[in-house]
Design a protein around this motif. Structure first.
Motif, PDB file in Angstrom:
ATOM      1  N   LEU A 117      -0.752   0.818  -7.466  1.00  0.00           N
ATOM      2  CA  LEU A 117      -0.956   0.323  -6.100  1.00  0.00           C
ATOM      3  C   LEU A 117      -2.106   1.046  -5.407  1.00  0.00           C
ATOM      4  O   LEU A 117      -2.463   2.172  -5.774  1.00  0.00           O
ATOM      5  CB  LEU A 117       0.329   0.503  -5.292  1.00  0.00           C
ATOM      6  CG  LEU A 117       1.575  -0.243  -5.801  1.00  0.00           C
ATOM      7  CD1 LEU A 117       2.771   0.089  -4.909  1.00  0.00           C
ATOM      8  CD2 LEU A 117       1.319  -1.746  -5.839  1.00  0.00           C
ATOM      9  N   PRO A 118      -2.683   0.418  -4.374  1.00  0.00           N
ATOM     10  CA  PRO A 118      -3.653   1.144  -3.536  1.00  0.00           C
ATOM     11  C   PRO A 118      -2.968   2.328  -2.869  1.00  0.00           C
ATOM     12  O   PRO A 118      -1.811   2.218  -2.433  1.00  0.00           O
ATOM     13  CB  PRO A 118      -4.093   0.089  -2.505  1.00  0.00           C
ATOM     14  CG  PRO A 118      -3.739  -1.238  -3.108  1.00  0.00           C
ATOM     15  CD  PRO A 118      -2.524  -0.989  -3.956  1.00  0.00           C
ATOM     16  N   LYS A 119      -3.660   3.441  -2.769  1.00  0.00           N
ATOM     17  CA  LYS A 119      -3.031   4.669  -2.265  1.00  0.00           C
ATOM     18  C   LYS A 119      -3.821   5.210  -1.083  1.00  0.00           C
ATOM     19  O   LYS A 119      -5.051   5.132  -1.042  1.00  0.00           O
ATOM     20  CB  LYS A 119      -2.946   5.719  -3.382  1.00  0.00           C
ATOM     21  CG  LYS A 119      -2.072   5.282  -4.564  1.00  0.00           C
ATOM     22  CD  LYS A 119      -2.089   6.335  -5.657  1.00  0.00           C
ATOM     23  CE  LYS A 119      -1.236   5.896  -6.829  1.00  0.00           C
ATOM     24  NZ  LYS A 119      -1.732   4.655  -7.472  1.00  0.00           N
ATOM     25  N   ARG A 120      -3.059   5.808  -0.174  1.00  0.00           N
ATOM     26  CA  ARG A 120      -3.644   6.474   0.991  1.00  0.00           C
ATOM     27  C   ARG A 120      -2.934   7.821   1.146  1.00  0.00           C
ATOM     28  O   ARG A 120      -1.787   7.979   0.735  1.00  0.00           O
ATOM     29  CB  ARG A 120      -3.443   5.641   2.272  1.00  0.00           C
ATOM     30  CG  ARG A 120      -3.935   4.196   2.180  1.00  0.00           C
ATOM     31  CD  ARG A 120      -5.464   4.111   2.188  1.00  0.00           C
ATOM     32  NE  ARG A 120      -5.910   2.725   2.214  1.00  0.00           N
ATOM     33  CZ  ARG A 120      -6.162   2.001   1.136  1.00  0.00           C
ATOM     34  NH1 ARG A 120      -5.991   2.537  -0.082  1.00  0.00           N
ATOM     35  NH2 ARG A 120      -6.566   0.746   1.257  1.00  0.00           N
ATOM     36  N   ASN A 121      -3.604   8.768   1.765  1.00  0.00           N
ATOM     37  CA  ASN A 121      -3.010  10.096   1.934  1.00  0.00           C
ATOM     38  C   ASN A 121      -3.004  10.539   3.394  1.00  0.00           C
ATOM     39  O   ASN A 121      -3.043  11.726   3.697  1.00  0.00           O
ATOM     40  CB  ASN A 121      -3.742  11.129   1.073  1.00  0.00           C
ATOM     41  CG  ASN A 121      -5.236  11.197   1.406  1.00  0.00           C
ATOM     42  OD1 ASN A 121      -5.712  10.514   2.317  1.00  0.00           O
ATOM     43  ND2 ASN A 121      -5.953  12.024   0.668  1.00  0.00           N
ATOM     44  N   ARG A 122      -2.940   9.552   4.323  1.00  0.00           N
ATOM     45  CA  ARG A 122      -2.990   9.861   5.754  1.00  0.00           C
ATOM     46  C   ARG A 122      -1.838  10.755   6.182  1.00  0.00           C
ATOM     47  O   ARG A 122      -1.978  11.624   7.047  1.00  0.00           O
ATOM     48  CB  ARG A 122      -2.960   8.555   6.565  1.00  0.00           C
ATOM     49  CG  ARG A 122      -3.003   8.750   8.084  1.00  0.00           C
ATOM     50  CD  ARG A 122      -2.785   7.435   8.812  1.00  0.00           C
ATOM     51  NE  ARG A 122      -3.737   6.420   8.360  1.00  0.00           N
ATOM     52  CZ  ARG A 122      -3.682   5.141   8.737  1.00  0.00           C
ATOM     53  NH1 ARG A 122      -2.714   4.718   9.531  1.00  0.00           N
ATOM     54  NH2 ARG A 122      -4.579   4.278   8.303  1.00  0.00           N
ATOM     55  N   THR A 137       0.863  -1.176   0.000  1.00  0.00           N
ATOM     56  CA  THR A 137       0.000   0.000   0.000  1.00  0.00           C
ATOM     57  C   THR A 137       0.900   1.226   0.000  1.00  0.00           C
ATOM     58  O   THR A 137       1.887   1.279   0.743  1.00  0.00           O
ATOM     59  CB  THR A 137      -0.920   0.016   1.228  1.00  0.00           C
ATOM     60  OG1 THR A 137      -1.729  -1.167   1.217  1.00  0.00           O
ATOM     61  CG2 THR A 137      -1.821   1.243   1.208  1.00  0.00           C
ATOM     62  N   ALA A 138       0.550   2.218  -0.856  1.00  0.00           N
ATOM     63  CA  ALA A 138       1.376   3.420  -0.991  1.00  0.00           C
ATOM     64  C   ALA A 138       0.736   4.561  -0.213  1.00  0.00           C
ATOM     65  O   ALA A 138      -0.421   4.926  -0.462  1.00  0.00           O
ATOM     66  CB  ALA A 138       1.523   3.792  -2.466  1.00  0.00           C
ATOM     67  N   TYR A 139       1.514   5.122   0.730  1.00  0.00           N
ATOM     68  CA  TYR A 139       1.057   6.264   1.522  1.00  0.00           C
ATOM     69  C   TYR A 139       1.805   7.510   1.032  1.00  0.00           C
ATOM     70  O   TYR A 139       3.040   7.516   0.989  1.00  0.00           O
ATOM     71  CB  TYR A 139       1.328   6.033   3.008  1.00  0.00           C
ATOM     72  CG  TYR A 139       0.362   5.065   3.660  1.00  0.00           C
ATOM     73  CD1 TYR A 139      -0.736   5.539   4.385  1.00  0.00           C
ATOM     74  CD2 TYR A 139       0.564   3.696   3.540  1.00  0.00           C
ATOM     75  CE1 TYR A 139      -1.626   4.644   4.988  1.00  0.00           C
ATOM     76  CE2 TYR A 139      -0.314   2.803   4.131  1.00  0.00           C
ATOM     77  CZ  TYR A 139      -1.418   3.291   4.853  1.00  0.00           C
ATOM     78  OH  TYR A 139      -2.292   2.418   5.440  1.00  0.00           O
ATOM     79  N   GLU A 140       1.049   8.530   0.685  1.00  0.00           N
ATOM     80  CA  GLU A 140       1.675   9.764   0.210  1.00  0.00           C
ATOM     81  C   GLU A 140       2.288  10.506   1.393  1.00  0.00           C
ATOM     82  O   GLU A 140       1.653  10.665   2.453  1.00  0.00           O
ATOM     83  CB  GLU A 140       0.653  10.649  -0.495  1.00  0.00           C
ATOM     84  CG  GLU A 140       1.266  11.911  -1.091  1.00  0.00           C
ATOM     85  CD  GLU A 140       0.240  12.785  -1.806  1.00  0.00           C
ATOM     86  OE1 GLU A 140       0.635  13.875  -2.277  1.00  0.00           O
ATOM     87  OE2 GLU A 140      -0.943  12.379  -1.865  1.00  0.00           O
ATOM     88  N   LEU A 141       3.530  11.002   1.238  1.00  0.00           N
ATOM     89  CA  LEU A 141       4.218  11.773   2.263  1.00  0.00           C
ATOM     90  C   LEU A 141       4.302  13.235   1.838  1.00  0.00           C
ATOM     91  O   LEU A 141       4.201  13.565   0.650  1.00  0.00           O
ATOM     92  CB  LEU A 141       5.633  11.220   2.473  1.00  0.00           C
ATOM     93  CG  LEU A 141       5.742   9.759   2.924  1.00  0.00           C
ATOM     94  CD1 LEU A 141       7.210   9.372   3.055  1.00  0.00           C
ATOM     95  CD2 LEU A 141       4.995   9.533   4.232  1.00  0.00           C
ATOM     96  N   GLN A 142       4.512  14.065   2.833  1.00  0.00           N
ATOM     97  CA  GLN A 142       4.715  15.478   2.541  1.00  0.00           C
ATOM     98  C   GLN A 142       6.116  15.669   1.953  1.00  0.00           C
ATOM     99  O   GLN A 142       7.068  15.018   2.374  1.00  0.00           O
ATOM    100  CB  GLN A 142       4.549  16.308   3.805  1.00  0.00           C
ATOM    101  CG  GLN A 142       4.557  17.796   3.538  1.00  0.00           C
ATOM    102  CD  GLN A 142       4.280  18.608   4.806  1.00  0.00           C
ATOM    103  OE1 GLN A 142       4.186  18.052   5.917  1.00  0.00           O
ATOM    104  NE2 GLN A 142       4.166  19.905   4.670  1.00  0.00           N
TER     105      GLN A 142
END
Length: 642
Positions: A509-514, A483-488
């Motif tokens: 990939l599945p993406k999240r922006n937490r 799972t890909a999480y977006e970073l600042q």
């Protein structure tokens, strides 16, 4: 010659004789006496005339005999020799009444013998050839006002005619000058001009006209009075003299109509500013297009015709040279429209298509039938809805938005699709009476230039080493479960992305922006984790493979989905381990035993094809199947806490 005269004594070799003022022919006798008393005589003739002249007898005519009498001998209608005559037209004013050139009486006494009589010369005793005092004729020839031949003596005098081959051609103007001369060198010249046209007038494009459309040979009603017939006729050499037309139930028949049309002359006008006109070689400019309306049939009660019957129109045109041309045209009365057909998208021999990625599509139709006069043409409309007959018979600037019209005589047409969207094709068939059918409309075709988008791709039981991946100018934390999480994009994360390769796999990939706005977490992860590299792998604990994904297709529908496996990412076009196989579901691939070798990197490929024939290829990997547990080679120590 009058026998009366005067005598003169001459002692020398000459004598001066005074003649009267009146024109006359004088004989001069010379008598020579020698000393022995011998006598010898000789005579010569002289004509005195200083008052006569050559004149024209206007009751006689100079004419071109080779020209047509119907044109008053103005137009020569063949290309053979040109002949002129002028019988008794020219005469000498004195010799016409007192011909001084006639035969002279003989010397009955035999005084003048041999060379002592004037047997030869200008005025011989036998008389001088003449025609009413004219002693010779000459001609000169001009073509288009340019001199072609200087003055030439006309042979066979005293014949008063001339035949000569001038090599004439159609449309030429020839002028012949006839010159008469008398013995006193008086002359009189007269010109005559004739024109040449040996060809009949032209009759072209005889057809019916309806709504501004020509080239029709079928009338769309049994009311013949509604017919409008047009034709072009002209003669580039002599112009037109008369136009006649006939209408009947047989070729050349005139039982329904016979009329004449006036030739349309453009008085004091040139043809430069007019359409369908011309200027002949001789005469004023004329109109070449003629329109015949048959309203007068109503008055004669001959306007009612029969369906599916032929009528014959005949045009008879006479040119200025009185040569005639006749043209026939058969007209069929057909008051029934064509039968409506069907319209499909796609080339011949292929099924109807509903989607395409091309900027044009071939449209075809069939089933339009007209048993009486046949199909003349088709009008094709392309729009965002099925066009009505009224919409398809308007001018282009009145068409609905995003619509266009075409015309074709074939039962197919390649039409443009300017942008993505749904298009409908509407077709009208016109018979040869220009009567339209009902509108037939296709079921529509959707133009789609956007391929299917694959997202949220997962591999069940797969594990990876967490890394920092960079894609699309963003920084991603790839978790162990893919799972890909977006970073600042902090300073540390920018440094990490500037020194690493792009990770293409992120886009699937599945993406999240937490954590996209969490700077401390982003900096910590970019500091702690290594960046994506070529030595990064996806691990599976067995050869059981279960792939899932989501598809985004907003325009076309999904046609088929395939999966395959290859040894490198470049094998996506033709996988070398497991060839592409169609999946049972559009969003999933599941196999219990794939048969792939463990420990060797492989790539999974997902190929999605939509109904617009656009293909999306997704490489997923590298994947390593690892079925062995971890191996510990050290010693295990058990320590008891105190």
């Amino acid at each position: 010659m009058d026998e009366k005269g005067q005598s003169y004594n001459a002692s020398n070799d000459e004598a001066n004789i005074t003649l009267p003022h009146e024109p006359a022919l004088y004989g001069i006798a010379l008598e020579v006496l020698d000393n022995a008393g011998n006598v010898k005589s000789a005579r010569r003739f002289v004509m005195f005339d200083k008052s006569s002249e050559i004149k024209i007898n206007f009751l006689k005519h100079l004419k071109v005999d080779s020209a047509s009498p119907e044109t008053n001998y103005i137009w020569q209608t063949h290309r053979k020799r040109s002949c002129l005559s002028w019988d008794d037209r020219y005469y000498n004013s004195y010799n016409y009444r007192f011909n001084l050139l006639r035969k002279i009486q003989k010397d009955f006494h035999g005084v003048f013998q041999g060379i002592y009589e004037q047997q030869t010369g200008i005025l011989p005793v036998s008389g001088t050839k003449n025609v009413h005092g004219i002693t010779s004729f000459y001609y000169s020839w001009f073509k288009e006002n340019q001199e072609v031949s200087a003055e030439v003596a006309i042979p066979n005098f005293p014949d008063q005619k001339l035949c000569v081959d001038l090599g004439v051609k159609d449309g030429e103007t020839h002028t012949i000058t006839i010159t008469s001369k008398d013995l006193m060198e008086n002359t009189l010249s007269e010109n005559i001009t004739f024109y040449v046209d040996a060809s009949v007038p032209d009759i072209e494009e005889v057809w019916l006209s309806k709504d501004g459309v020509r080239q029709l040979f079928v009338h769309n009603s049994t009311d013949l009075a509604q017919m409008v017939l047009q034709f072009k006729t002209f003669d580039s050499h002599s112009g037109l003299y008369s136009i006649e037309y006939f209408l009947g139930t047989s070729r050349g028949g005139n039982e329904l109509a016979y009329k004449t049309l006036a030739v349309h002359i453009l008085e004091n006008k040139s043809c430069d500013s007019f359409v369908d006109c011309y200027c002949p070689s001789v005469g004023p400019c004329e109109n070449a297009l003629y329109t015949v309306k048959f309203n007068h049939l109503i008055k004669n009660n001959t306007n009612t015709g029969q369906h599916n019957r032929a009528y014959y129109f005949t045009v008879k045109v006479t040119n200025g040279a009185r040569l005639v041309a006749i043209e026939h045209v058969d007209i069929l009365a057909d008051d029934s429209p064509p039968v409506k057909g069907v319209v499909v998208e796609g080339p011949e021999g292929y099924p109807d298509i509903d989607y395409t990625s091309e900027e044009s599509v071939i449209v075809r139709w069939n089933g339009f039938i007209d048993h009486e006069s046949g199909i003349m043409k088709y009008r094709i409309g392309i729009g965002e809805h099925c066009l009505s007959a009224a919409e398809m018979n308007v001018y282009s600037h009145d068409l609905p938005n995003n619509s266009s019209l075409y015309e074709s005589s074939e039962a197919y047409l390649k039409v443009n699709l300017p942008h993505d969207g749904l298009y409908y094709v509407s077709v009208l068939a016109y018979n040869n009476a220009l009567e339209p059918s009902e509108v037939a409309c296709s079921d529509g075709v959707f133009r789609d230039t956007t391929p299917t988008k694959v997202t949220d791709l997962t591999l069940e039981s797969a594990k990876v080493k967490p890394v920092i991946g960079c894609y699309d100018n963003k920084v991603w934390h790839i978790f162990e479960n893919l799972t890909a999480y977006e970073l600042q994009k902090t300073e540390r994360c920018n440094i990490a992305c500037n020194s690493t390769m792009t990770m293409q796999l992120v886009q699937y990939l599945p993406k999240r922006n937490r954590y996209s706005n969490h700077s401390s977490y982003s900096t910590a992860m970019c500091t702690k984790l290594s960046s994506f590299s070529e030595n990064w792998f996806i691990y599976l604990p067995s050869d059981k493979i279960k792939l899932r994904w989501a598809l985004e297709e907003n325009e076309s529908q999904i046609q088929k989905v395939y999966t395959g496996f290859g040894s490198t990412s470049s094998a996506s076009m033709s996988p070398d381990l497991i060839s592409y196989l169609e999946t049972k579901k559009f969003n999933e691939y599941h196999i219990v035993h794939s048969g792939l070798d463990p420990g060797i990197p492989v790539y999974a490929f997902v190929k999605v094809k939509n109904k617009a024939d656009l293909t999306t290829l997704v490489p997923f990997g590298p994947i390593i199947i690892d079925e062995t547990p971890p191996l510990y080679r050290g010693n295990v120590a058990v320590i008891k806490d105190p």
